[in-house]
Motif scaffolding. Sequence first.
Motif, PDB file in Angstrom:
ATOM      1  N   SER A  99      31.539  99.997  33.270  1.00 37.87           N
ATOM      2  CA  SER A  99      30.782 101.244  33.239  1.00 37.87           C
ATOM      3  C   SER A  99      30.705 101.902  34.613  1.00 37.87           C
ATOM      4  O   SER A  99      30.515 103.107  34.727  1.00 37.87           O
ATOM      5  CB  SER A  99      29.363 100.993  32.720  1.00 37.87           C
ATOM      6  OG  SER A  99      28.688 100.039  33.528  1.00 37.87           O
ATOM      7  N   LYS A 146      34.322  95.894  29.221  1.00 36.83           N
ATOM      8  CA  LYS A 146      34.308  97.307  29.548  1.00 36.83           C
ATOM      9  C   LYS A 146      33.558  97.522  30.864  1.00 36.83           C
ATOM     10  O   LYS A 146      32.482  96.958  31.066  1.00 36.83           O
ATOM     11  CB  LYS A 146      33.634  98.119  28.435  1.00 36.83           C
ATOM     12  CG  LYS A 146      34.285  97.972  27.063  1.00 36.83           C
ATOM     13  CD  LYS A 146      35.713  98.521  27.056  1.00 36.83           C
ATOM     14  CE  LYS A 146      36.345  98.373  25.680  1.00 36.83           C
ATOM     15  NZ  LYS A 146      37.758  98.831  25.669  1.00 36.83           N
ATOM     16  N   GLU A 153      39.694  95.663  33.025  1.00 40.73           N
ATOM     17  CA  GLU A 153      39.227  95.669  31.637  1.00 40.73           C
ATOM     18  C   GLU A 153      40.233  94.925  30.776  1.00 40.73           C
ATOM     19  O   GLU A 153      41.425  95.172  30.853  1.00 40.73           O
ATOM     20  CB  GLU A 153      39.040  97.097  31.134  1.00 40.73           C
ATOM     21  CG  GLU A 153      37.884  97.831  31.784  1.00 40.73           C
ATOM     22  CD  GLU A 153      37.593  99.156  31.100  1.00 40.73           C
ATOM     23  OE1 GLU A 153      38.521  99.711  30.473  1.00 40.73           O
ATOM     24  OE2 GLU A 153      36.445  99.646  31.187  1.00 40.73           O
TER      25      GLU A 153
END
Length: 511
Positions: free
Chosen positions: A192, A190, A185
Amino acid sequence: MTTHRFWAAGLVALTAAAAAPALAAPLSPPAAATAAADAKLEAQKAAFLAMPEADRKAVQDALGWLDFYNGTVDGAFGKRSRDSILAYQQSVGAVQDGIVGPAELEALKTAAQRARAAVDFALVDDRISGVRIGAPLKLLTRLKPSSADTTLQSGDGGVSLALQARAGAGDDAGLAALYAQRSAEAGGRKISYKAIKAAEFFVVAGEDKGEKFYTRFAKSPADWPEGPILRGFAFAYPSERSSDFDKLALAVANSFDPFVDTPASHGAARMQVVSARSALDIVRVATGAPAIGSPVIGLSPGSRPTPIPPSGQTPAPAATAPAELRATALFVAPGQALTALPVVACADLAVDGKPAKILRADAPSGLTLIGGDFGAGAAAPTLAAGATDLVALSLSPAAGGKSTLEASPGAAAPVGEGTFAIVAALTKSASGAPAFDRRGALAGVVATIKDEPRRVGAVAIAEPHRLIGAEAIAAFLGLPLAAAPPQAASLSVGEIAAGERGALAEVVCRP
C-alpha cells in the motif's frame, strides 16, 4: 499502517486530479476571508512553535494515541497537526481555536499516558539487533530470539514485532536490495505504500494473507564502529483488527531508534557488547529511557540519574524502619505452603491471616516451606521443566484487607548454567509466586523480589526476575519431575488462573 494509508490516499487524490476533465474555474474567495484564514493559521502555527520541542512532540504523540493524529512525531506544525488539534478540541467541547494551552496540554498527556499504560507501552533495548523501540508489552508476551533477530509475539502469535539486524549488508547496495525484496508483490501480498531515501532508510507497508504489516530499515551512520549495518523492524497484526492496532503501529514506528548507541544519534552511551548472549540480555526495558518523544540522555545501561538536592541543602537520611514483607505461596500439602522469602527477617509470620511457622528453608535456592492450619485438601503439584511459555500467579494486597489475583504471562529465559529468569510484569508481592507452564504443571517459583518494579502509569513494566526451577523444587520437596505428554493441550491464562486460585495464599512477614 495509519500514517501511510493517508500518504497513499494523498497520492491517489493527486493522480485522480491530474486525470480529471477540465471544469470551470471556481470563483476565488473574497480576499478579506482569505487574509483572515491565513492570519488564523499563522497565529496557530506561532503558538504551536512557541512551545518547547518536547511539548510539541508530546502533543503529537498524545493525539496519535487518541486517534486524532496519524503523522510523524517531529514537533513540526502542519495541516495534519492543526486539524488533529481542532478535532480533539471539538471532541472534548473546548473552544476550537487550534491552540493548545497549558491545561489542554496536561489533559492530553494524562489521556495518552492512560492509553499507553493500558497496553504497557514502553521503550525496550534489544540486545541482539541493537534496536531501541516502543512495544506494547502487555500484548507481546512471548520472546523468540535467534542469532540475529528477536521477535516479540502475542500469546496467540497473531501480533508480532520483529527486531532485525543485517550485518555486512549496510551499504547503499544492501539497503536497495533489501528494499526491493521487502516491497515486492507476489501472490496475495499487496503493497500500500513504499518509499526509500537513498543511503538512509526505507519504509514498506502493506497486507499479506489477511495480515497488515509495516517495515522500516535504516542504514548505520558513516562513523559506525562496527562497519556498515542495517537495523530495522517489522510490525504485523490481523487486518480485521486494524481499528485496534493502527495507532499502535504508528506509536511503534514513531519510537523506532535504530542507532541509539552511536555518537551520531543522541550521544547516549554505547550498549554493552555481550559475547555470550543469554535470553535475559536480549530485550529489556530501556533503563533510564524517558517518555517517548523526549530526547534520550546519555545513561549507561543499568544506571539511573541521581537526584541532586538544592544548593545548600543535604539529602534527608533514608528511613531505616523495617517494612512488612508480602509474598505469595502455593499449597503443596495439607498444612504446608511453598514460597520464597528471606526468612531471617520474619519474626511474625502469617499465611492467609493465620499464624504460621517456618518448617524448612533452603538458602541456596531461596525456597521456604511454611506450616500452619491452612491448605486442607491440598495436593502435591505436578512438576515439569523445560517450558518457556509461562504464567505466574500472584496475590496482590487490595482494599478491605483482601487480596487480588494477578495472572502474568511471561517468558522463561536462561541466565546461566542451570539458572533461569521469567520476563514478566510482576509486583513485589509476587515473591514466591508459582509459575505454571501451559499444561498446568508447576515450572518454577519466582525468587524474592527486592524492589517494586518500575511502572508506566499504574502498570508494572515487564522485567526479568529470577526463577527457581522445577528441578530445585523437586529436590526441596522430594517430588518427581513429570514427563511432558506427546500432545498436551495448551491452557489459556484464564484457565490456569481459575484452576489454581484455591491453591494460592498470601504470606505476610513482619520483622
